[in-house]
Design an enzyme around this catalytic site. Structure first.
Site: not given
Length: 699
Positions: A11, A14, A393
């Site tokens: 979780c 949590c 570039d």
């Protein structure tokens, strides 16, 4: 700081709460729980017993990692998952048995069976919720515990038990979804070699790669992994560099060529002289950065986490209003609205919302890494999905980066090669190498002088004093002498042909011209078209080369625009100008373009594993071509779209559930299904990032 592997971490909300508690401990400041990779980073001196107590209160535990050399994993997520499946299965059997008994008997037996089923699937939640209630800490466990106690107190045994079972299934699915994403990342980590065959004189012995030092000679047999970056000392073979570059095609290697640690020797036997310890190798840096990338929080994730902190308290207030307002102001039934209020509490679960981003982010980073695209964090992945302009570039990016002299004009036969070679011989610049190669081909025994003084002039070339006289090698800006009309005409003709000019001159005369060209990459035009189809609006080129050369390249590859004759600081200014109009990614080689890469919204380097490229840019294309760039952008845009869909689903289903309270239709099981449904959808949709066509490879 010490690093620990966590188990039972399913979780994210949590995990955040546990991290906050650990940070409050003495010496706990700065400790982090890395939810995506399931790890805990702790300061030394933290009371481990208190840490373990905090973790165990939320069903998590830690195991000290013993390092790669042990070659095994200490995580037991699969065990926790299996145990939860068994408990949920038992709970479901008891529940449906209770429904049958309930229809036959009218006594305490079915009630006891309901309570047993609820306890079997939901006891971890009840224990954590009860502890939180005593601490006046309100999170999803607290809300679920209050809701279940309330449901049982008004005799809703069947619905309360069903809620407990569905919540258990919901948590199991959440944990399994994140674990699936983690495993896709862990697969990347398995490419790291574990052992090497060290050659000492005429003896060979197997040693862990951690014991190798720069200069050691190792034997790599057919099918074995090269232990670290090095140079082939003897042997010839094809090598699979997919772990580094994402390229499936093998690369031929022979004496004197560079090899990457983690690449696989396909056939034959190679002796490799180690150039770096494994911890400093390209592969080790890539794996470390990929692992760190999982834990960087995107702006979206940060917003979701902030929102989640306020969401649950707001839901509790709404729940209280649902319970109190209808009975007090509209003569509603207390029992009915108490039931509705309990259902609203369950809607307060923020899990699906918090889960809407991390699985998609981790999946996106992992998929790109498998393609040889190193994204240094979720924030850069999110940014890549917002890019509308790509600035390139020229040399080594759109072109092959191996310039050669195509045409010459010599006006001083005696001094042209001598002066050019004297100035360019010590330079490592690709154009200088092209000049020296031409000189060696046309004049093998050419003698050079040692400059008394030599200076690089940014954006122009090189000035030097040779035998007391001033000379210059560079572009038109380097000229300080008058230019005859025939020389000027030749300069314009070479420029019209798209050549890069290298002019050798003194203070009084032009000694000669080199017309240099660089072959355009075969894939450049197709890649630019793919970028447009992936949603990029502009593809522009920034180059220090003259206008005609830039125009020729831009037309051939299909660029939107180009800007030529730019000095390094002018490239930075042009990038700033572009960023003021949209989201800009700058693509370069990671060395010469570092200022422009840093200035852009996103710096993308083509590096094929070079240290400078890995360190400079936000995203590194580990190949030496642009073939994977459109794929990376598509994956990033897909991740961003999925996160938006996930947030909409997570909040939308909850909003529908809350609206059902108005007519009094919200039930406990509908409330839990709204969150469970959102969790399932969010997880499955996020994992689709790992599915799709393989990105295009250009060789």
């Amino acid at each position: 700081m010490d690093e620990y592997k966590l188990q039972g971490l399913s979780c994210s909300n949590c995990a955040r709460e546990m991290e906050e508690e650990i940070n409050k401990l003495e010496n706990g400041e700065g400790s982090r729980i890395l939810y995506n990779s399931s790890k805990l980073v702790l300061n030394k001196g933290v009371d481990m017993q208190k840490v373990e107590k905090i973790l165990s209160a939320d069903g998590a535990a830690l195991v000290k990692e013993h390092g790669d050399e042990h070659g095994h994993d200490h995580s037991h997520e699969h065990t926790n998952s299996s145990t939860m499946k068994i408990l949920l299965g038992m709970s479901a059997i008891i529940f449906f048995s209770a429904i049958y008994v309930d229809s036959q008997l009218d006594n305490l037996v079915p009630i006891i069976m309901y309570l047993t089923a609820a306890a079997t699937s939901g006891y971890p939640t009840f224990i954590k919720g009860a502890k939180n209630l005593l601490k006046f800490k309100f999170n999803i466990d607290t809300l679920m515990t209050i809701a279940l106690i309330g449901a049982f107190s008004i005799g809703e045994w069947k619905e309360g038990t069903l809620v407990a079972i569905l919540f258990g299934v919901n948590e199991l699915l959440e944990g399994m979804g994140m674990e699936k994403a983690r495993k896709s990342m862990e697969e990347l980590m398995k490419v790291a070699p574990k052992e090497a065959i060290l050659i000492e004189g005429d003896k060979e012995r197997v040693v862990p790669i951690s014991s190798l030092s720069a200069g050691d000679l190792v034997l790599v047999k057919s099918g074995q992994k090269i232990p670290s970056d090095g140079i082939v000392e003897s042997g010839k073979s094809s090598v699979n560099e997919a772990a580094i570059t994402g390229e499936a095609m093998p690369v031929e290697k022979e004496k004197g060529e560079k090899v990457f640690g983690g690449s696989i020797n396909n056939e034959g036997v190679l002796k490799v002289r180690i150039s770096k310890e494994y911890k400093d190798s390209s592969l080790a840096k890539i794996l470390h950065l990929v692992e760190e990338a999982q834990e960087t929080k995107t702006p979206t994730e940060q917003f979701i986490n902030r929102f989640a902190r306020y969401y649950t308290p707001i839901i509790m207030i709404v729940s209280a209003l649902v319970i109190l307002v209808p009975p007090l102001l509209f003569n509603g039934d207390w029992g009915e609205w108490f039931y509705q209020g309990l259902a609203v509490l369950i809607v307060g679960c923020p899990c699906a919302l918090i889960l809407s981003s991390p699985i998609a982010i981790v999946s996106g980073i992992a998929r790109n890494a498998k393609n040889g695209i190193l994204v240094k964090g979720g924030v850069f992945l999110e940014q890549l999905g917002k890019i509308d302009t790509v600035a390139f570039d020229k040399t080594g990016t759109l072109t092959k980066g191996h310039p050669y002299v195509e045409e010459m004009a010599v006006y001083d036969q005696e001094n042209f090669f001598r002066i050019a070679g004297s100035i360019e011989k010590s330079s490592s610049h690709p154009i200088a190498k092209a000049v020296m190669k031409k000189i060696s081909e046309d004049s093998e025994n050419q003698a050079f002088s040692e400059p008394e003084e030599i200076n690089t002039i940014s954006g122009q070339g090189v000035a030097a004093m040779i035998e007391g006289k001033s000379y210059r090698v560079g572009n038109e800006k380097s000229l300080e002498c008058s230019v005859p009309s025939e020389v000027e005409q030749k300069i314009q003709t070479m420029k019209a042909n798209g050549y890069t000019l290298v002019i050798v001159s003194s203070d009084t005369d032009v000694l000669g011209l080199f017309g240099i060209t660089d072959e355009i990459r075969e894939e450049s035009k197709e890649i630019i078209q793919d970028l447009y189809s992936s949603g990029i609006k502009q593809a522009v080129m920034l180059t220090g080369d003259h206008d005609k050369t830039a125009e020729k390249v831009a037309q051939q590859v299909g660029l939107t625009d180009y800007y030529a004759g730019l000095l390094p600081d002018e490239k930075v200014s042009k990038v700033k100008e572009l960023t003021s109009k949209g989201k800009v990614a700058m693509v370069g080689d990671g060395i010469n373009d570092a200022p422009a890469l840093a200035t852009a919204d996103l710096g993308i380097a083509m590096g094929k594993g070079t240290d400078s490229a890995i360190e400079t840019a936000d995203i590194v294309l580990m190949q030496d071509h642009l073939g994977k760039l459109p794929s990376a952008i598509k994956i990033a845009k897909r991740v961003n779209n999925i996160i938006k869909i996930n947030i909409s689903l997570a909040l939308g289903l909850k909003l529908i559930a809350l609206l059902l309270t108005i007519p009094g239709l919200l039930t406990l099981w509908i409330a839990i299904l709204s969150d469970m449904g959102a969790t399932i959808l969010v997880t499955l949709i996020s994992l689709t990032v790992m599915i799709g066509e393989k990105s295009k490879v250009s060789n």
